[in-house]
Every structure is written in C-alpha cells, then in structure tokens.
Design an enzyme around this catalytic site. Structure first.
Site, PDB file in Angstrom:
ATOM      1  N   GLU A  58       1.072  -1.118  -0.102  1.00  0.00           N
ATOM      2  CA  GLU A  58       0.071  -0.169   0.077  1.00  0.00           C
ATOM      3  C   GLU A  58       0.757   1.177   0.023  1.00  0.00           C
ATOM      4  OE1 GLU A  58      -3.093  -0.234  -0.729  1.00  0.00           O
ATOM      5  OE2 GLU A  58      -3.213  -2.547  -0.478  1.00  0.00           O
ATOM      6  N   ASP A 159      -6.097  -3.748  -8.144  1.00  0.00           N
ATOM      7  CA  ASP A 159      -5.096  -2.883  -8.773  1.00  0.00           C
ATOM      8  C   ASP A 159      -5.285  -3.095 -10.392  1.00  0.00           C
ATOM      9  OD1 ASP A 159      -4.259  -1.905  -6.627  1.00  0.00           O
ATOM     10  OD2 ASP A 159      -2.853  -3.244  -6.354  1.00  0.00           O
TER      11      ASP A 159
HETATM   12 ZN    ZN Z   1      -2.580  -2.555  -4.402  1.00  0.00          ZN
END
Ligand code: ZN
Length: 370
Positions: A58, A159
């Site tokens: 993160e 993502d």
């Molecule tokens: Zn990520």
C-alpha cells in the site's frame, strides 16, 4: 473508515487497523490451525508479517500517488488486505496506471529481495513445503508473489482493474472506461464466487463479494462524478443559512433545526467560522446531555473547507474520504456557504444526463446571509 483505529503512522500517513483484523488475530491465536494452517503465537507472528507485506504494498501506491500530487488520507488494514485511501482518483490515465501498478510491482520486488537475502545468508528456502507450513521465509515469498498476482487480476477494485481502466481511458471517455472495467471485474467476481463454493473456500467467497460490491461502488462514484461535470462549489452551495455561536445551547440549535430544512449549522464567533454542528451530533447530544449542553463543548473543529471555485466533484470526493457529510465554503476567512452530501445528491438528480452549465454561467448569487 468506521470501526478502525490508528496504530501509528508511516511517512506521515496514518496507519489504521480495522476491528475485524484484530478479531482475525484473536481467532488465529485461539482457534489456530483450522484458520490458516497454523495457530498460537507462531500463527499470529506469521499474519503480522503478511500484513507488513501488505503495508509495504500500500505504501508504494502512496509514494507514487504523492509523486503526482495526490495526498493519501490513510492506510487501513482489513482481514482481506489493505486499502490506501487517496484524496482523489488520479486525473490522467497514465497516472492511474502507474499508481495502481506500483503495488503489485513492489510486492514482486519484495519477494525477490527476500529470496535474495535468504540466499546470501544461506537460508535454504523450501518452496515445495511453503503451502503446508514448512519454512517461514518461503511462505513469506509465496505470500508476496500471490499478493502481486491476485492484485493484478483485471477485476475492479483490484489494482489490475484500475490498470485496465487506465488503459481504456487512453481511448475512451472515463465513464465508458469505468463501465467496461466494472463489468470485467464483476464477471471475475461471479467466477471466483462459484470457484469458492465448489472448493468450499470461504475466503475466496468473501473476496468475490468484496470485488463485486467494490466494482459497483466504483461505478456509482464515477456516475456521480461525471454528472457533476464542470460545476464548482459556488454553484451548489447552500447560502441561506442559520448560524449559531459556541455559547449557544443545544436546545437553541434544536429550535432552529425544527424551523427549517437546515441539517447542519456553522458555528460562528463574529465573522469567523469556529466549528460545525451536524444533525447527527445535535441529535446525539440532545438525547444524551439534554438541551442545556453547550455547542462549544461538542462542535466539530477539525474539518476540511473549500472555496467557491473548487470543483464539485472534488468536494464530493472530500466528503467520501473524510466521512463528514458537510463542507464549508470559504472566501478567505469569510463563510460563503455550505455543501452537504444531500446537496450534491440534489444537484446530481437535477443534472444527471443534462448539461447544467447554465447554472455556472448565470450565477446571480447573493452572499450568504451570515
Ligand atoms: Zn494494491
């Protein structure tokens, strides 16, 4: 995020832990082996190491986001992974691609570094036994590679889904790009759900639900943001406002509340905005402390503000990240109006599918009556 509390901060970004994450640790400590294949203290340490990997993942999103001038509100750890909340989504497709790809890329780098360090100091990494709990380093490498691959699935809000939207946005309108990425994400989620059912994998089912709902929320958000168009805060702010002072009683605020449509009240000391009294806070205080409680003891003093030129879509994202459903509009120190979540909803209803640019152009607005 609700039910989260801060455990520290890294690089100036608050690190929060969701209550359910602590419950997971307790569950592993006591229920042990059935949850992740190992229990007790060793299991808890392993889970903490996994989440250190998640924090690293993160943080790399956060570093790239910051590079593009996008502030990161906080990082929250959940049982199914981590979330880095940004003040706004990147404007340019290439920025979104880079910010999103940074996480999986860093997880791969971390996995490789762990392997390399283990190799240098002569630890024998037993990959063959990684799945059944043989070797801590092998397991950590395994987890980081899995984290990278899992996050690269082209399923919103993972993502990979964001990378996909970024690429689509290079050629399509943002709304269309989101739509396609959301649909792809939901098809993946449905597939994952049935795979989870088939293999009786509760964790997979949970992730499928998370992906499905996350994709839907992302689409709703994009729909609202695109309907807000070029409107700015000055167009949709409430200007006809009753105000209160810090020394007023909650009873007085309750009277004002009952006489109008106004939900939230600016707390003014002379011409200076000192705080905000929201409807929820007013109701809660009235019920718990009665009408004689003072506004100054309970008002919210830590709030974000905008000016009349701030895009309404940015105000909307601010409301979503801070969780406070009201944002004062200031000019210097002078209060010009208030924007509430309801007000943005009303604007969205009026202008969804129609260009409300005339509201901007023909602004014959008077100064707030404050
Ligand atoms: Zn990520």
């Amino acid at each position: 995020m609700k039910w989260s509390f801060k455990i520290g901060s890294i690089m100036g970004i608050p690190l929060q832990v969701h209550l359910t994450f602590l419950l997971l640790l307790l569950l592993i400590f006591f229920a042990g082996t059935s949850v992740i294949g190992m229990g007790g203290l060793y299991g808890v340490i392993f889970v903490i190491l996994i989440f250190a990997s998640v924090v690293f993942h993160e943080l790399s999103h956060a570093v790239v986001a910051r590079h593009f001038g996008i502030a990161v509100q906080d990082i929250t750890l959940l049982p199914i992974g981590g979330v880095a909340r940004m003040v706004k989504t990147p404007d340019k497709p290439t920025q979104e691609i880079l910010v999103s790809a940074a996480g999986p890329f860093s997880s791969l780098v971390l996995a490789f570094s762990l392997w390399f360090v283990a190799y240098l100091i002569g630890i024998d990494v037993k990959f063959a036994e990684a799945e059944k709990g043989g070797n801590l380093v092998a397991q950590l490498i395994f987890v980081n590679v899995a984290l990278a691959i899992f996050n690269l699935l082209p399923a919103f809000p993972m993502d990979g889904g964001r990378v996909l939207r970024g690429f689509l946005s290079l050629y399509l309108a943002p709304y269309k790009a989101t739509r396609i990425a959301v649909s792809v994400g939901q098809i993946f989620a449905i597939g994952l759900f049935f795979l989870g059912l088939y293999s009786m994998n509760f964790f997979m089912i949970l992730i499928a639900l998370f992906v499905y709902l996350g994709a839907e929320a992302e689409e709703r958000q994009t729909t609202i943001v695109s309907s807000l168009g070029v409107a700015n805060a000055g167009t949709a702010m409430i200007t006809d406002l009753e105000t209160i002072t810090p020394d007023d009683s909650i009873g007085h605020a309750a009277e004002l509340y009952c006489r109008s449509f106004q939900q939230d009240f600016p707390v003014m000391e002379g011409s200076r905005l000192k705080g905000i009294l929201t409807r929820d806070l007013l109701t809660e205080t009235l019920h718990q402390k009665g009408p004689s409680a003072r506004v100054k003891d309970i008002m919210i003093t830590d709030f974000e503000f905008v000016n009349e030129q701030t895009p309404l879509s940015e105000v909307f994202q601010k409301i979503q990240t801070t969780g406070l459903k009201v944002v004062p509009v200031l000019k210097g120190v002078e209060l010009r109006g208030l924007i509430t979540l309801e007000q943005i909803g009303r604007y969205h209803m009026l202008c969804s599918g129609y260009s409300c640019d005339f509201l901007q152009a023909g602004k014959t607005r008077q100064t707030a009556t404050v």
